[in-house]
Design an enzyme around this catalytic site. Sequence first.
Site, mmCIF file in Angstrom:
data_model
loop_
_atom_site.group_PDB
_atom_site.id
_atom_site.type_symbol
_atom_site.label_atom_id
_atom_site.label_comp_id
_atom_site.label_asym_id
_atom_site.label_seq_id
_atom_site.Cartn_x
_atom_site.Cartn_y
_atom_site.Cartn_z
ATOM 1 N N LYS A 132 0.808 -1.225 0.016
ATOM 2 C CA LYS A 132 -0.066 0.089 -0.009
ATOM 3 C C LYS A 132 0.763 1.410 0.009
ATOM 4 O O LYS A 132 2.080 1.271 0.650
ATOM 5 C CB LYS A 132 -0.864 -0.101 1.247
ATOM 6 C CG LYS A 132 -1.974 1.095 1.229
ATOM 7 C CD LYS A 132 -2.706 0.787 2.637
ATOM 8 C CE LYS A 132 -4.017 1.691 2.651
ATOM 9 N NZ LYS A 132 -4.987 1.542 3.670
ATOM 10 N N SER A 138 -9.574 1.563 2.796
ATOM 11 C CA SER A 138 -8.800 2.225 1.851
ATOM 12 C C SER A 138 -7.778 1.478 0.984
ATOM 13 O O SER A 138 -6.941 1.850 0.253
ATOM 14 C CB SER A 138 -8.004 3.258 2.777
ATOM 15 O OG SER A 138 -7.135 2.572 3.513
ATOM 16 N N SER A 194 -9.931 -1.203 6.804
ATOM 17 C CA SER A 194 -9.290 -0.752 5.438
ATOM 18 C C SER A 194 -8.544 -2.090 4.661
ATOM 19 O O SER A 194 -8.126 -1.898 3.777
ATOM 20 C CB SER A 194 -8.454 0.332 5.438
ATOM 21 O OG SER A 194 -9.155 1.302 5.672
#
Lengths: 497, 474
Positions: free
Chosen positions: A89, A164, A188
């Site tokens: 990420k 996310s 997330s």
Amino acid sequence: MAADTKETITVQLHELTAWELTQKLQQREISAVEAVEACFDRIAAVEDRVKAYLCLTRDQALQQAREVDARRASGEALPATAGVPIAYKDLLCTDGVPTTCASRILANFVPPYDATVVERCSQAGLPMVGKANMDEFAMGSSTENSAFQITANPWDLERVPGGSSGGSAAAVAAGEAFWALGTDTGGSIRQPASLCNLVGMKPTYGRVSRYGVVAYASSLDQVGPLTRDVRDCALLLGLIAGRDQRDSTSAAVPVPDYTEVLGRDVTGLRAGIVRELLYGEGIESDVREAVEAAIKTLDSLGMACEEVSLPHSEYSLPCYYIIAPAECSSNLARYDGVRYGHRTERETTSVYDMFAKTREEGFGDEVKLRIIKGTYVLSAGYYDAYYRKALQVRTLIKRDFEQAFERFDLLICPTSPSVAFRIGEKADDPLAMKLADICTLPINLAGIPAMSVPCGFSGGLPIGMQLMGKPFDEPTLLQVAYAYEQSCDWHRRRPAL
Amino acid sequence: MYEPIVGVEVHAQLTTSSKMFCSCRAEFGAEPNTNVCPVCLGLPGSLPVTNRKAVEQVIRTGLALGCEVGTLCRFYRKNYFYPDLAKNYQISQYDEPLTFGGRMELSVEGRPVSIRIRRAHLEEDTGKNIHLPNGRSLVEYNRCGVPLMEIVTEPDFRSAAEVREYLLQLRRLLWYLGVSTANMEEGALRAEPTVNLRDPETGERTPKVEIKNLASIRAVHDAVEYEIRRQYHCLETGEPMQQETRRWNEAQGITTVMRTKESAEDYMYFPEPDLVPIEPEPEWVEAIRAALPELPQARQQRFVAEYGLPEYDAQVLTEDRATADYFEAVVQACGEPKACSNWVMGDLQRLLNESGCSITESRVSPQQLAELIGTIKDGTISHNIAQAVLPKMWATGHSAREVIAAENLALISDATEIEKLVDEAIAANPKAVADYRGGKEKALGAIVGHVMRQTKGQANAAVVNELILARLNG
């Protein structure tokens, strides 16, 4: 199109689980360089539709892969999974590789150091494929809040992958990486895992170092794996878990071999079915039915499942939306254009004017909203009414879980109240968007571990079941998840792209 | 009648080798922006890790000030935007400080004064903005993250003299504890007094004024005195006053408005989520307490009681720990406390000043100074000669006896040798002899002087006198 027809029949290299690939690497059936090439071939084929990555690091991945191959060829003892490509990420700091948090304000930021989790994966010989898209500064549940691009759900390109950590999830689901690391502040990792038919885990707060993880809400953030099955999850967790002297909040709790419990009998384990989060408002019926069916399967495996109530869970959403913005307003204060990142090019009248213009240009709407809210709840006169109150509620939520764990070994509910929604569908309805996290938020507030496991489909879209455990009892979650996984094949399905 | 109400907030940089939350060096005077890392620069993803040594130094100071040590201490974030603050928040303490509730006893103009210490806590220092003449500004982050101890008193001071005495005593204490250089010019010690006036009968108060930009203890004293006068003046003339921060203008000797309360910031304190609370173990605290040195006020009192020194000597000698240690080492080697005190405060101090050395760098060791004092005591040399011997010891590194032997400075006390000289002197001064015999006792001086001249002052004066008298009266 029916869900079943989306399955592909022949298994290609990029579709293997990390563990399956590991075995082929160890037996020298294929090389790490070939594994990396397989990822990039797949990326070449699908990335223009999926848009999972903000940055690809092919040269670096090949370099790392060549080293692994050379060391393996020389007979050197390597970490088991050496050579299995991974995606990060884009809020995990990577030395010399841009780390943007999907924000304009960090568009040009190149960290001079690796996050501890990146360092550990690197040392274990995992080649880095690239940096995955996300909601800006991890604020969102759809990855639509990225300043740079919208990532599509590989199961339906019209839909969001969740967020996310949507880029990480989409990359793994689409075969563009064998596994990925995400972060989870309110769901997330677990929610995108659920929406993309992956296994995703948020470990216990303190289980994994946060050093080098760009902070959203420090007391809630935790790094965790997004993988294609439970064994991969256990393997990757084992690589990143453990005390780090650079993170005071990381725990000095020994790290077990998480794969040891896989295959162990689950008979007699007690599971609490969280009434509010399975039968509560907003849980789609297909989701509920899939989770109920999964619970029946666990029953049939010898587990004792019964309902339990978490009476304060309904306050999780307001509680979270005070604590997280409060911390974020302070954590994001450093992005002011003085030392790094974006700085306004407009005329400024003072340093404060420079700060204001820089931040106005650099942050997206959702980030600004949370900074403003957080600043408000911490302001003199409001602190007691909001922030202090939220901390008290957080304690009550935590206590709910402690009491439930006196009777149960783990708790169960859906991960996401719905399957993947359409891109743009909830963009103008912030509350609806936030409700996507109602099942996952309480876990971050309580600091306990939880994971999402594929448990069915609705209209061709994946559904996830959430397992929640006692602090540092990731092994029980993995044990039950694995037992469940063995009795079904949801996790074997791959999207047709 | 209104009375002044003054409280003082002191910031002292600690002497740890590394910064508060990272391993960067905390030294003063390095090249700008060289002692920095991702943590103190507040780069994305970096996290603080508490410097245990800094915590220990604050606990040490707190204990020396009679404070209690908290059982659960927390760091808080103090949020405000400023370019020299890398994270735009400062890690500080708020509720739950490391130490609290102490006291310092002072003697001001012969009166005892007791000052309550509200707290001594820990925070990180900020960097420094440098404004160039062309309107651009630079930021220097070497100081950013250096551990800073904040010591806050209750508003117990009633005069500028009390504040000055407090700061002198506090600075001496910090030196004794070895926790800070307490150098105000380098910014290692910063004092910010808060001044207002109160009517003890009605409880009515003038608005509180905080004073900044004070670079010396004298400046603090003068600024407080000025501010008290200013507020009395405002009261008398009815000039409006408001809660504000004022800046001391050293050149003009006045305070001017820096910012008013209306523009004061809301710091939005909240508990620092990146750090776990500190719970000082009782064993650790007790070990720190046990390792406290004798504190300066106690030592000063002991010097009076044990060595019979005047109050003034005791105060000067205990001003810093090294001087007091040096003095005690000299006394231990030769006795004679008052003589030792005179030598340390006088001739030795002069040599230290001339060479710019601190007492720990003295080229004359306490044992060597003791030996020198011993040579006066046993009559080997006179006090005057000893004063000439010390600089020679300093220059050569030789002992007193080595210098005396090498330069043949020992007093001549041998009676047969002096007798010879006395006979010569009597023979050479018939008029003086006649005068003496005629009843002029003063005439003796000329004969003694003759002997002393012959020996360049090295004849033992007592022996010379005795022998002359024996000859003339015999």
